[in-house]
Design a protein around this motif. Structure first.
Motif, mmCIF file in Angstrom:
data_model
loop_
_atom_site.group_PDB
_atom_site.id
_atom_site.type_symbol
_atom_site.label_atom_id
_atom_site.label_comp_id
_atom_site.label_asym_id
_atom_site.label_seq_id
_atom_site.Cartn_x
_atom_site.Cartn_y
_atom_site.Cartn_z
ATOM 1 N N ALA A 163 0.817 -1.219 0.000
ATOM 2 C CA ALA A 163 0.000 0.000 0.000
ATOM 3 C C ALA A 163 0.847 1.264 0.000
ATOM 4 C CB ALA A 163 -0.944 -0.020 1.203
ATOM 5 N N ILE A 164 1.973 1.260 0.693
ATOM 6 C CA ILE A 164 2.811 2.449 0.780
ATOM 7 C C ILE A 164 3.321 2.889 -0.581
ATOM 8 C CG2 ILE A 164 4.930 1.154 1.181
ATOM 9 C CD1 ILE A 164 3.907 4.474 2.860
ATOM 10 N N PHE A 165 3.338 1.970 -1.535
ATOM 11 C CA PHE A 165 3.842 2.247 -2.881
ATOM 12 C C PHE A 165 3.021 3.337 -3.563
ATOM 13 C CE2 PHE A 165 4.738 1.342 -7.380
ATOM 14 C CZ PHE A 165 6.115 1.134 -7.353
ATOM 15 N N LEU A 166 1.730 3.410 -3.251
ATOM 16 C CA LEU A 166 0.873 4.417 -3.870
ATOM 17 C C LEU A 166 1.238 5.823 -3.421
ATOM 18 C CD1 LEU A 166 -2.669 2.763 -3.788
ATOM 19 C CD2 LEU A 166 -0.866 2.586 -5.508
ATOM 20 N N ILE A 167 1.967 5.936 -2.315
ATOM 21 C CA ILE A 167 2.394 7.232 -1.798
ATOM 22 C C ILE A 167 3.836 7.537 -2.198
ATOM 23 C CG2 ILE A 167 2.784 8.586 0.305
ATOM 24 C CD1 ILE A 167 0.575 6.930 1.616
ATOM 25 N N THR A 168 4.693 6.550 -2.077
ATOM 26 C CA THR A 168 6.123 6.775 -2.298
ATOM 27 C C THR A 168 6.543 6.709 -3.765
ATOM 28 O OG1 THR A 168 6.610 4.415 -1.971
ATOM 29 C CG2 THR A 168 6.663 5.831 -0.014
ATOM 30 N N ASP A 169 5.745 6.067 -4.609
ATOM 31 C CA ASP A 169 6.146 5.866 -6.005
ATOM 32 C C ASP A 169 5.039 6.280 -6.975
ATOM 33 O OD1 ASP A 169 8.847 3.944 -6.123
ATOM 34 O OD2 ASP A 169 7.687 3.745 -4.275
ATOM 35 N N GLU A 170 4.545 7.514 -6.810
ATOM 36 C CA GLU A 170 3.435 7.979 -7.646
ATOM 37 C C GLU A 170 3.797 8.077 -9.123
ATOM 38 O OE1 GLU A 170 2.121 11.684 -5.899
ATOM 39 O OE2 GLU A 170 0.349 10.639 -5.082
ATOM 40 N N ASN A 171 5.077 8.166 -9.420
ATOM 41 C CA ASN A 171 5.493 8.298 -10.819
ATOM 42 C C ASN A 171 5.675 6.951 -11.511
ATOM 43 O OD1 ASN A 171 5.534 11.144 -10.807
ATOM 44 N ND2 ASN A 171 7.564 11.139 -9.844
ATOM 45 N N TYR A 172 5.393 5.867 -10.787
ATOM 46 C CA TYR A 172 5.475 4.550 -11.407
ATOM 47 C C TYR A 172 4.472 4.494 -12.561
ATOM 48 C CZ TYR A 172 4.977 -0.489 -12.112
ATOM 49 O OH TYR A 172 4.911 -1.747 -12.664
ATOM 50 N N GLN A 173 4.950 4.121 -13.729
ATOM 51 C CA GLN A 173 4.096 4.048 -14.914
ATOM 52 C C GLN A 173 3.671 2.609 -15.160
ATOM 53 O OE1 GLN A 173 5.079 6.456 -18.429
ATOM 54 N NE2 GLN A 173 4.937 4.571 -19.615
ATOM 55 N N LEU A 174 2.376 2.380 -15.204
ATOM 56 C CA LEU A 174 1.862 1.040 -15.439
ATOM 57 C C LEU A 174 2.230 0.586 -16.851
ATOM 58 C CD1 LEU A 174 0.033 2.069 -13.024
ATOM 59 C CD2 LEU A 174 -1.698 0.502 -13.904
ATOM 60 N N THR A 175 2.556 -0.672 -16.960
ATOM 61 C CA THR A 175 2.794 -1.239 -18.281
ATOM 62 C C THR A 175 1.461 -1.317 -19.026
ATOM 63 O OG1 THR A 175 2.425 -3.525 -17.600
ATOM 64 C CG2 THR A 175 4.662 -2.638 -17.327
ATOM 65 N N GLU A 176 1.543 -1.551 -20.305
ATOM 66 C CA GLU A 176 0.318 -1.674 -21.096
ATOM 67 C C GLU A 176 -0.548 -2.816 -20.587
ATOM 68 O OE1 GLU A 176 -0.970 -2.438 -25.773
ATOM 69 O OE2 GLU A 176 1.054 -1.740 -25.268
ATOM 70 N N ASP A 177 0.098 -3.924 -20.205
ATOM 71 C CA ASP A 177 -0.643 -5.075 -19.684
ATOM 72 C C ASP A 177 -1.289 -4.753 -18.346
ATOM 73 O OD1 ASP A 177 -1.314 -8.024 -19.668
ATOM 74 O OD2 ASP A 177 -0.102 -7.916 -17.841
ATOM 75 N N GLU A 178 -0.556 -4.061 -17.462
ATOM 76 C CA GLU A 178 -1.110 -3.700 -16.146
ATOM 77 C C GLU A 178 -2.296 -2.759 -16.285
ATOM 78 O OE1 GLU A 178 2.853 -4.031 -13.275
ATOM 79 O OE2 GLU A 178 2.423 -2.169 -14.368
ATOM 80 N N LEU A 179 -2.174 -1.766 -17.178
ATOM 81 C CA LEU A 179 -3.276 -0.831 -17.371
ATOM 82 C C LEU A 179 -4.496 -1.531 -17.950
ATOM 83 C CD1 LEU A 179 -4.200 2.089 -17.130
ATOM 84 C CD2 LEU A 179 -3.352 2.491 -19.446
ATOM 85 N N SER A 180 -4.256 -2.472 -18.862
ATOM 86 C CA SER A 180 -5.359 -3.231 -19.449
ATOM 87 C C SER A 180 -6.062 -4.057 -18.373
ATOM 88 C CB SER A 180 -4.837 -4.134 -20.555
ATOM 89 O OG SER A 180 -5.861 -4.961 -21.064
ATOM 90 N N ARG A 181 -5.287 -4.768 -17.532
ATOM 91 C CA ARG A 181 -5.873 -5.566 -16.454
ATOM 92 C C ARG A 181 -6.648 -4.691 -15.485
ATOM 93 N NH1 ARG A 181 -1.917 -8.616 -13.035
ATOM 94 N NH2 ARG A 181 -3.853 -9.395 -12.124
ATOM 95 N N PHE A 182 -6.082 -3.522 -15.182
ATOM 96 C CA PHE A 182 -6.737 -2.606 -14.259
ATOM 97 C C PHE A 182 -8.100 -2.186 -14.791
ATOM 98 C CE2 PHE A 182 -7.445 1.766 -12.653
ATOM 99 C CZ PHE A 182 -7.476 1.500 -11.295
ATOM 100 N N ASN A 183 -8.153 -1.795 -16.067
ATOM 101 C CA ASN A 183 -9.409 -1.331 -16.653
ATOM 102 C C ASN A 183 -10.424 -2.461 -16.818
ATOM 103 O OD1 ASN A 183 -8.781 1.422 -16.883
ATOM 104 N ND2 ASN A 183 -7.658 1.090 -18.792
ATOM 105 N N VAL A 184 -9.944 -3.661 -17.157
ATOM 106 C CA VAL A 184 -10.845 -4.812 -17.261
ATOM 107 C C VAL A 184 -11.485 -5.082 -15.901
ATOM 108 C CG1 VAL A 184 -10.947 -7.309 -17.580
ATOM 109 C CG2 VAL A 184 -9.724 -5.897 -19.231
ATOM 110 N N GLY A 185 -10.680 -5.013 -14.829
ATOM 111 C CA GLY A 185 -11.205 -5.234 -13.485
ATOM 112 C C GLY A 185 -12.231 -4.184 -13.090
ATOM 113 N N LEU A 186 -11.969 -2.932 -13.441
ATOM 114 C CA LEU A 186 -12.926 -1.866 -13.145
ATOM 115 C C LEU A 186 -14.259 -2.125 -13.837
ATOM 116 C CD1 LEU A 186 -10.814 1.412 -13.367
ATOM 117 C CD2 LEU A 186 -11.316 -0.001 -11.380
ATOM 118 N N HIS A 187 -14.179 -2.553 -15.082
ATOM 119 C CA HIS A 187 -15.401 -2.861 -15.838
ATOM 120 C C HIS A 187 -16.187 -3.978 -15.159
ATOM 121 C CE1 HIS A 187 -18.003 -3.270 -19.349
ATOM 122 N NE2 HIS A 187 -17.822 -4.578 -19.269
ATOM 123 N N LYS A 188 -15.474 -5.016 -14.707
ATOM 124 C CA LYS A 188 -16.153 -6.139 -14.055
ATOM 125 C C LYS A 188 -16.785 -5.700 -12.735
ATOM 126 C CE LYS A 188 -13.485 -9.933 -16.062
ATOM 127 N NZ LYS A 188 -12.563 -11.078 -15.779
#
Length: 311
Positions: free
Chosen positions: A53-78
């Motif tokens: 959880a701390i990663f969301l605060i300490t590493d805000e500039n982390y860029q999601l890979t194309e696969d991670e962003l796709s999985r994230f959006n698919v999960g949101l849709h579900k």
């Protein structure tokens, strides 16, 4: 609670900071109807990128890979279409443990921890005795109740040389039992015997053999409008006839045949069923019947003792 707007979550690449900003925009959008708890979004993001959880605060500039962003959006849709977060991640914390869950099991709720707590409090209040004690969990589902109780009793038994507890967990669903058995294994619990059974049907009745019986049975009225929002979970584990009381009545009425005299019966039920469940226990010969409230101040668990001398 919030509804996901696709136009606010698309685009690539995305950093954690940008996704958090998108989520905040959604939270501040008064025109959006609610359907997904906001904390699910951050928890799902952490699951997708496999970070603490701390990663969301300490590493805000982390860029999601194309696969991670796709999985994230698919999960949101579900999630927007009714899939709970726990079914996406395949796990849910309960008591002090982690549990696997899937579409064959209910997702453990925090309020059910009241049942575990009350059962353990009663057991600890009893004088220690030689020999084996037995506890029955009816309708175990994911095994969250049985495994949590067995885990705590296993820890307790390490400090006692005589008293040992065996937990018996039954469920009608073979698929649910597979999940429960897995959860017992990953949490290091050995003293559980799993049986496929419709309530008591698969148990011997030669003589009462349990010191404690617990159950979180289906208790939602079949006509309850809330069922429409619980379509992802197995309906048979949620609702029951007779205003949600049919399974509770059966469990309570049959319990004296399986419960030692003076033994404890603990039932979880709906927030408006306290009076009715107390009546069922009293009419079935249970004594010291009382109802305990959940963390929200609602009636949630009713317990009583099998009448001495009944067996």
């Amino acid at each position: 609670m919030t509804k996901i707007r696709a136009d606010m979550m698309t685009g690539t690449p995305k950093t954690i900071k940008q996704i958090k900003q998108d989520i905040q925009k959604i939270a501040n959008d008064d025109t959006v109807n609610g359907s997904v708890p906001l904390f699910w979004l951050s928890d799902w993001l952490l699951h997708v990128i496999d970070k603490p959880a701390i990663f969301l605060i300490t590493d805000e500039n982390y860029q999601l890979t194309e696969d991670e962003l796709s999985r994230f959006n698919v999960g949101l849709h579900k999630m927007q279409h009714g899939t709970p977060l726990a079914y996406l991640t395949g796990q849910q914390a309960f008591w002090s443990l982690d549990f696997k869950v899937n579409e064959h099991t209910l997702i453990p709720r925090p309020d059910t921890e009241v049942l575990v707590e009350q059962t353990l409090n009663w057991i600890k209040s009893q004088p220690s005795s030689d020999g084996q004690k037995r506890l029955l969990d009816l309708g175990t589902g994911s095994g969250c109740i049985a495994v949590s109780l067995a885990y705590e009793l296993q820890q307790e038994s390490m400090s006692k040389t005589a008293e040992r507890w065996q937990v018996v967990a039954v469920d009608l669903s073979a698929e649910a039992l597979k999940v429960a058995e897995y959860n017992a294994a990953i949490n290091g619990v050995a003293d559980i015997h799993f049986i496929q059974s419709s309530w008591y049907d698969g148990l011997a009745v030669e003589e009462p053999s349990f010191d404690v019986i617990v159950s979180n049975p289906p208790y939602i009225d079949e006509s309850d409008e809330h069922l429409a929002r619980l379509t992802a979970e197995p309906i048979s584990a949620l609702s029951a006839p007779n205003h949600g009381l049919a399974d509770i009545e059966y469990i309570v009425q049959q319990a004296p045949s399986y419960l030692h005299a003076g033994g404890l019966l603990v039932i979880e039920h709906g927030f408006a069923q306290g009076i009715a469940v107390r009546q069922v226990l009293t009419e079935s010969g249970f004594t010291e019947v009382r109802t305990v409230k959940d963390f929200g101040g609602n009636d949630r668990v009713t317990l009583g003792h099998n009448r001495l001398g009944q067996n």
